[in-house]
Write an enzyme that holds these catalytic residues in place. Structure first.
Site, PDB file in Angstrom:
ATOM      1  N   ASP A   1       0.813  -1.211   0.000  1.00 22.69           N
ATOM      2  CA  ASP A   1       0.000   0.000   0.000  1.00 22.69           C
ATOM      3  C   ASP A   1       0.851   1.267   0.000  1.00 22.69           C
ATOM      4  O   ASP A   1       2.067   1.214   0.150  1.00 22.69           O
ATOM      5  CB  ASP A   1      -0.953   0.009   1.205  1.00 22.69           C
ATOM      6  CG  ASP A   1      -0.296  -0.547   2.471  1.00 22.69           C
ATOM      7  OD1 ASP A   1       0.922  -0.346   2.640  1.00 22.69           O
ATOM      8  OD2 ASP A   1      -0.991  -1.176   3.287  1.00 22.69           O
TER       9      ASP A   1
ATOM     10  N   ASP B   1      -7.590  -3.980  14.486  1.00 19.95           N
ATOM     11  CA  ASP B   1      -8.927  -4.396  14.064  1.00 19.95           C
ATOM     12  C   ASP B   1      -8.877  -5.511  13.028  1.00 19.95           C
ATOM     13  O   ASP B   1      -9.892  -5.836  12.399  1.00 19.95           O
ATOM     14  CB  ASP B   1      -9.725  -3.206  13.526  1.00 19.95           C
ATOM     15  CG  ASP B   1      -9.064  -2.546  12.317  1.00 19.95           C
ATOM     16  OD1 ASP B   1      -8.023  -3.050  11.852  1.00 19.95           O
ATOM     17  OD2 ASP B   1      -9.588  -1.516  11.843  1.00 19.95           O
TER      18      ASP B   1
ATOM     19  N   HIS C   1      -7.286  -5.662  10.127  1.00 23.92           N
ATOM     20  CA  HIS C   1      -7.200  -5.354   8.694  1.00 23.92           C
ATOM     21  C   HIS C   1      -5.822  -5.726   8.161  1.00 23.92           C
ATOM     22  O   HIS C   1      -4.820  -5.573   8.843  1.00 23.92           O
ATOM     23  CB  HIS C   1      -7.508  -3.875   8.418  1.00 23.92           C
ATOM     24  CG  HIS C   1      -6.455  -2.912   8.853  1.00 23.92           C
ATOM     25  ND1 HIS C   1      -6.549  -2.160  10.004  1.00 23.92           N
ATOM     26  CD2 HIS C   1      -5.273  -2.559   8.281  1.00 23.92           C
ATOM     27  CE1 HIS C   1      -5.482  -1.390  10.121  1.00 23.92           C
ATOM     28  NE2 HIS C   1      -4.685  -1.614   9.090  1.00 23.92           N
TER      29      HIS C   1
ATOM     30  N   GLU D   1      -9.778  -2.332   5.315  1.00 20.91           N
ATOM     31  CA  GLU D   1     -10.417  -2.060   6.591  1.00 20.91           C
ATOM     32  C   GLU D   1     -11.605  -2.991   6.825  1.00 20.91           C
ATOM     33  O   GLU D   1     -12.092  -3.653   5.885  1.00 20.91           O
ATOM     34  CB  GLU D   1     -10.875  -0.602   6.632  1.00 20.91           C
ATOM     35  CG  GLU D   1      -9.781   0.423   6.353  1.00 20.91           C
ATOM     36  CD  GLU D   1      -8.885   0.662   7.558  1.00 20.91           C
ATOM     37  OE1 GLU D   1      -8.848  -0.194   8.459  1.00 20.91           O
ATOM     38  OE2 GLU D   1      -8.220   1.708   7.607  1.00 20.91           O
TER      39      GLU D   1
END
Length: 290
Positions: free
Chosen positions: A72, A141, A143, A148
């Protein structure tokens, strides 16, 4: 799926780096048959990169015939910004090894046409025959890359709006000022990662314990995108003891016992890198694969 548990961050980092080194050596890359490696950024892989650099400096690993694709990049952050993932990768790994600059691929968050940039990235991955091994880290979380919670498990490289929790978590890299953290990023999709012939996820720290538990003990869920690794035929998670705090004791014992069986009953020399059993100590060939 394999779960490998090590004592702490340093032990996890060494294990993953050594694994990457051995996979590359086993593959024996050449100019016409390069090893294609997917790479993450963030805090998770820093120790891995540090060990890979040491292996290179010791003459144990060359990056000359390795092609890399990063997961990314932030949108709108200058390429030479100290917190861009381009800067991160060159500072932590690339400038210390013998990789050919043309073999490094990082998404361009300043491209005029972001959608076209993502499409070309997918096409470039396909043009080199796909990714052999994709390393990844996760957020608290769960991801993977910037996929996400709620991301499609069939997603491809695309523009992604960052969740508020991710922006807060990444503020530590921007003087703890969330207003300085980009709100958009380009990211490979979940399916892009899972298309790799092998996936290895690094999970360390008590703050990621819930995500690990969701990944290992519950079903595949787009709210915890790392859980997609359950569907991969050659998926491996390497974690530290702190990250196992939310797992059931019997789950931890189960995965530790698998390693013990391999070491004590089968012999480490008879276990392949990816966990399959090459042969019994007596020499009888086995077709068993984990």
């Amino acid at each position: 799926m394999r779960l490998v548990i090590r004592k702490d961050f340093e032990a996890v980092s060494y294990h993953v780096a050594k694994y990457v080194k051995e996979r590359i050596k086993e593959f024996a890359p050449t100019a016409t048959k390069p090893f294609v490696l997917g790479l993450p950024t963030g805090s998770s892989p820093v120790g891995v990169y540090r060990n890979l650099v040491k292996f290179h400096q010791a003459g144990e690993l060359s990056f000359q015939h390795i092609i890399t694709f990063n997961m990314d990049e932030y949108v709108g952050l200058p390429r030479d910004h100290p917190e861009s993932y381009h800067s991160f990768m060159w500072s932590n790994l690339f400038k210390h090894v013998d990789i050919v600059p043309e073999n490094v691929h990082i998404l361009d968050g300043n491209a005029t046409d972001l959608d076209l940039e993502c499409q070309r990235y997918e096409e470039k991955i396909a043009s080199v025959g796909g990714i052999e091994l994709f390393l990844g880290g996760i957020g608290p979380d769960g991801h993977i890359a910037f996929n996400e919670p709620g991301s499609s498990l069939n997603s491809r490289t695309r523009v992604k709006t960052l969740a508020y929790d991710t922006i807060v978590a990444n503020a530590r890299f921007f003087d703890n000022d969330i207003t300085k953290v980009p709100n958009l990023a380009l990211t490979v999709g979940v399916a892009t990662v899972m298309d790799a012939r092998e996936v290895c996820i690094i999970i360390t720290g008590a703050h990621k314990a819930l995500a690990l538990a969701k990944c290992i003990e519950e079903g595949v869920n787009h709210m915890w995108t790392v859980s997609a690794i359950q569907l991969h035929p050659r998926g491996m998670v390497v974690c530290d003891e702190d990250a196992t705090l939310e797992l059931h004791v019997k789950t931890v014992n189960y995965f530790k016992s698998i390693e013990k069986v391999h070491e004590q009953l089968i012999g480490s020399d008879n276990v392949g890198l990816q966990g399959g059993v090459r042969s019994w100590r007596g020499g009888a060939e086995s077709t068993y694969h984990q």
